[in-house]
Design an enzyme around this catalytic site. Structure first.
Site, PDB file in Angstrom:
ATOM      1  N   GLU A 150       0.855  -1.203   0.000  1.00  0.00           N
ATOM      2  CA  GLU A 150       0.000   0.000   0.000  1.00  0.00           C
ATOM      3  C   GLU A 150       0.883   1.243   0.000  1.00  0.00           C
ATOM      4  O   GLU A 150       0.667   2.185   0.764  1.00  0.00           O
ATOM      5  CB  GLU A 150      -0.924  -0.010   1.224  1.00  0.00           C
ATOM      6  CG  GLU A 150      -1.693  -1.306   1.385  1.00  0.00           C
ATOM      7  CD  GLU A 150      -2.782  -1.265   2.447  1.00  0.00           C
ATOM      8  OE1 GLU A 150      -2.521  -0.742   3.534  1.00  0.00           O
ATOM      9  OE2 GLU A 150      -3.899  -1.748   2.159  1.00  0.00           O
ATOM     10  N   CYS A 168     -10.758   0.085   7.151  1.00  0.00           N
ATOM     11  CA  CYS A 168     -10.276   1.421   7.523  1.00  0.00           C
ATOM     12  C   CYS A 168     -10.914   2.532   6.700  1.00  0.00           C
ATOM     13  O   CYS A 168     -11.152   3.628   7.209  1.00  0.00           O
ATOM     14  CB  CYS A 168      -8.763   1.463   7.377  1.00  0.00           C
ATOM     15  SG  CYS A 168      -8.165   0.878   5.768  1.00  0.00           S
TER      16      CYS A 168
HETATM   17 ZN   LIG Z   1      -8.242   2.613   4.261  1.00  0.00          ZN
END
Ligand SMILES: [Zn+2]
Length: 646
Positions: free
Chosen positions: A323, A414
């Protein structure tokens, strides 16, 4: 007047033994006008804020219940029996929804929501161990996820998210305290923070290790703002300072921004959400302590991002691998990751950069994020979400965590819970002040009550932005008052899509920017991207800003391989894309070799009301385009932002 987001006046004494201290700290030179002072009444944003308040807050809580996230607190608090369910960082999801709920509560009294929060907070308080430790997984069963959090507290900080979780707790607690005046969650947060301050630091017997996933730095600064307890600010600074220092801990490398000290960093590296929160925390600490080296470091990193690592949509973190940020100019389209949380982190960081420097270039990035790469992350209905936000899709690849459309939730969720707390915050980006200077940063209709160096001023903004570039501001100071009104002239209206040479407009147009005060045309003189109008303002004075808004053809720096021989389309702050649904299912096979004709068409009936753009070429190739944020509301689809010319 009490500032909501950035600067607080201390309210009362605190039972944790904190004495109220005099306001002797420095702060951001520019102060935001908190969203509690701003009433948004805007054709574009009000429906989204209402959807967030009425749907997403409850939807997210429901999902937290269904997935056991809330029961984990009850189990840790021995209010019910059972095993830990989920991932240990799921605690943070609950805190983020509380933060979002508190923001909506601050604007909109809601006894049902208020009561729901009280019940939920009692579970969180029960889950906290007597010394302040709060991490439901370990409390429920210290052996349940040894691989994740290690055999003892803080023994696996690089992955446990023990400090990340409570960072979000602190943000939620401050928001809840400010919205309701209740100290219930704040007491939990202060007890936790006191344990952290005792456990981590340079003193004898203390741990000198940074958090794995940054976030606690921002949270600690918020606790400092509300309590004026220096130790919380010092703790935030400690966590910012020890990254990259091998004399304190075993370095974890660039993935966690832990390869060298922040003051020696010049490039955005590693996990992009961590990075964005880190730079935001560093900005907060720098503003409050006056640390020049910090300000210079995040300035260098910012230049790297806007020059080499920013997608056209304002997204950051190009690579799904970790990420993370990719290499310089590595900005792929179909495989671009661009997590919604990273867009939010980028916006939060750029807002802070603006507050440090008073320069509109940071707001150009912020605006690009909120209208494009962030907004795509949540559906018009507020209950479907993107985690990655790529700039191209074949409609078949399951880029969104196993789905080729927005999903109702994720195992690691998230992003949905970040959206819910970010949307209300957008109203706090619209206006700001610096001494006798009033900044108009974003064009969002509504009214604001602003205290400008002791003079109350009401500002009324009328606009149909982002569809039209006409903005009317009506100023009503309590009495005639001399001050500078600084109106942002967006980069897109100044032929500079981003504050770097990463993208430029390639159509030779020079759209008009007109400004008039009380009907009289005024020359636009720019100062750091703002048109500054200094005069004695009287009640009822009006300013008209008229930004011509043609469709623009954008090309990327040739160093960006993925965008070579391609162009993208923008209109105002919006990036456009073509989607199969408007183009007989096919967009990826279209090539525009010659001249391109562009036409716009308002479509009140489509996707909540949009303006479409049709691009047609000499070889009779044509595509109807929609704003990027609105794509994927009509099933899995081909989609493209960058169109090939050969
Ligand atoms: Zn996220």
């Amino acid at each position: 007047m009490k500032f909501f987001t950035a600067s607080f006046v201390c309210i009362g004494a605190f039972s944790s033994g904190v004495k109220t201290q005099a306001l002797d700290f420095r702060d951001y030179p520019v102060q935001p006008v908190p969203f509690t002072q701003v009433q948004v009444n805007d054709g574009f944003w009000t429906p989204r804020m209402e959807t967030n308040r009425a749907s997403t807050v409850w939807y997210d809580f429901q999902k937290c219940e269904e997935t056991g996230r809330i029961d984990n607190f009850a189990k840790a608090g021995k209010l019910m029996s059972g095993e830990f369910r989920g991932i240990p960082f799921d605690d943070s999801d609950v805190y983020k929804v509380i933060e979002g709920a508190a923001y909506t509560l601050a604007l909109h009294p809601d006894p049902k929501l208020d009561k729901y929060l009280d019940d939920l907070i009692s579970k969180i308080a029960a889950a906290q161990e007597p010394d302040g430790y709060l991490y439901t997984a370990r409390t429920i069963d210290p052996k349940c996820r040894l691989d994740f959090f290690g055999p003892t507290r803080w023994s696996k900080l690089e992955g446990s998210h023990e400090l990340y979780n409570v960072g979000h707790l602190y943000e939620a607690a401050v928001a809840h305290f400010q919205a309701t005046g209740k100290r219930s969650l704040l007491e939990v947060a202060l007890k936790s923070a006191d344990l952290i301050c005792k456990t981590f630091g340079p003193g004898p017997g203390q741990l000198q290790e940074p958090p794995g996933h940054e976030e606690i730095e921002i949270g600690l600064v918020k606790l400092f703002r509300v309590t004026h307890e220096q130790k919380y600010l010092q703790q935030a600074k400690f966590f910012c300072s020890i990254r990259g220092r091998p004399e304190t801990h075993k370095l974890r490398g660039a993935e966690q921004q832990d390869d060298k000290p922040i003051v020696e960093q010049s490039e955005a590296v590693g996990h992009s959400v961590r990075a964005g929160y880190f730079y935001s925390g560093v900005a907060d600490v720098a503003a409050l302590t006056g640390d020049r080296a910090y300000i210079e470091a995040i300035g260098r990193i910012w230049t790297n991002v806007v020059s080499e690592k920013l997608h056209l949509t304002g997204g950051i973190g190009a690579s799904p691998n970790g990420e993370a940020f990719g290499a310089n100019y590595d900005l792929p389209n179909d495989s671009a990751y661009l997590e919604t949380c990273a867009a939010i982190a980028n916006a939060l960081w750029n807002e802070r950069m603006f507050l440090l420097h008073g320069d509109a270039k940071y707001l150009d990035v912020l605006e690009r994020v909120i209208y494009n790469g962030f907004l795509s992350g949540v559906s018009l209905t507020g209950d479907r979400f993107f985690y990655p936000n790529p700039l191209e899709s074949d409609g078949k690849g399951k880029f969104n965590m196993g789905s080729c459309e927005r999903a109702p939730w994720f195992g690691c969720s998230c992003c949905p819970v970040n959206d819910v707390r970010f949307i209300p915050e957008i109203a706090s980006f619209i206006y700001a002040t610096r001494a006798d200077e009033l900044f108009v940063n974003l064009f969002i209709a509504g009214t604001a009550k602003i205290d400008l160096a002791g003079t109350p001023i009401e500002v009324r903004q009328t606009t149909e932005y982002p569809w039209h570039g006409k903005v009317t501001l009506t100023l009503t100071p309590a009495q005639p008052h001399q001050f500078a009104l600084a109106i942002r002239i967006p980069g897109w209206a100044r032929n500079q899509p981003v504050p770097s040479d990463l993208y430029h407009y390639a159509d030779g147009l020079a759209p008009a920017v007109k400004l008039a005060v009380n009907g009289k045309t005024t020359k636009v003189k720019l100062d750091k991207g703002f048109a500054r109008l200094e005069r004695t303002w009287k009640p009822g004075d009006t300013v008209l800003l008229d930004l011509e808004m043609p469709v623009r053809r954008v090309v990327a720096n040739p160093a960006v391989e993925a965008d070579r021989n391609r162009f993208a389309l923008e209109r105002g702050p919006l990036v456009y894309c073509a989607e199969g649904a408007d183009n007989s299912g096919k967009v990826l096979d279209k090539i525009f070799p010659g001249k391109i004709q562009l036409a716009t068409r308002p479509r009140a009936d489509l996707l909540g009301g949009i303006v479409t753009v049709t691009a047609s070429s000499d070889n009779s190739v044509a595509l109807t385009c929609i704003p990027y944020y609105a794509w994927c509301h009509r099933g899995p689809n081909e989609m493209r932002v960058w169109f090939p010319t050969r």
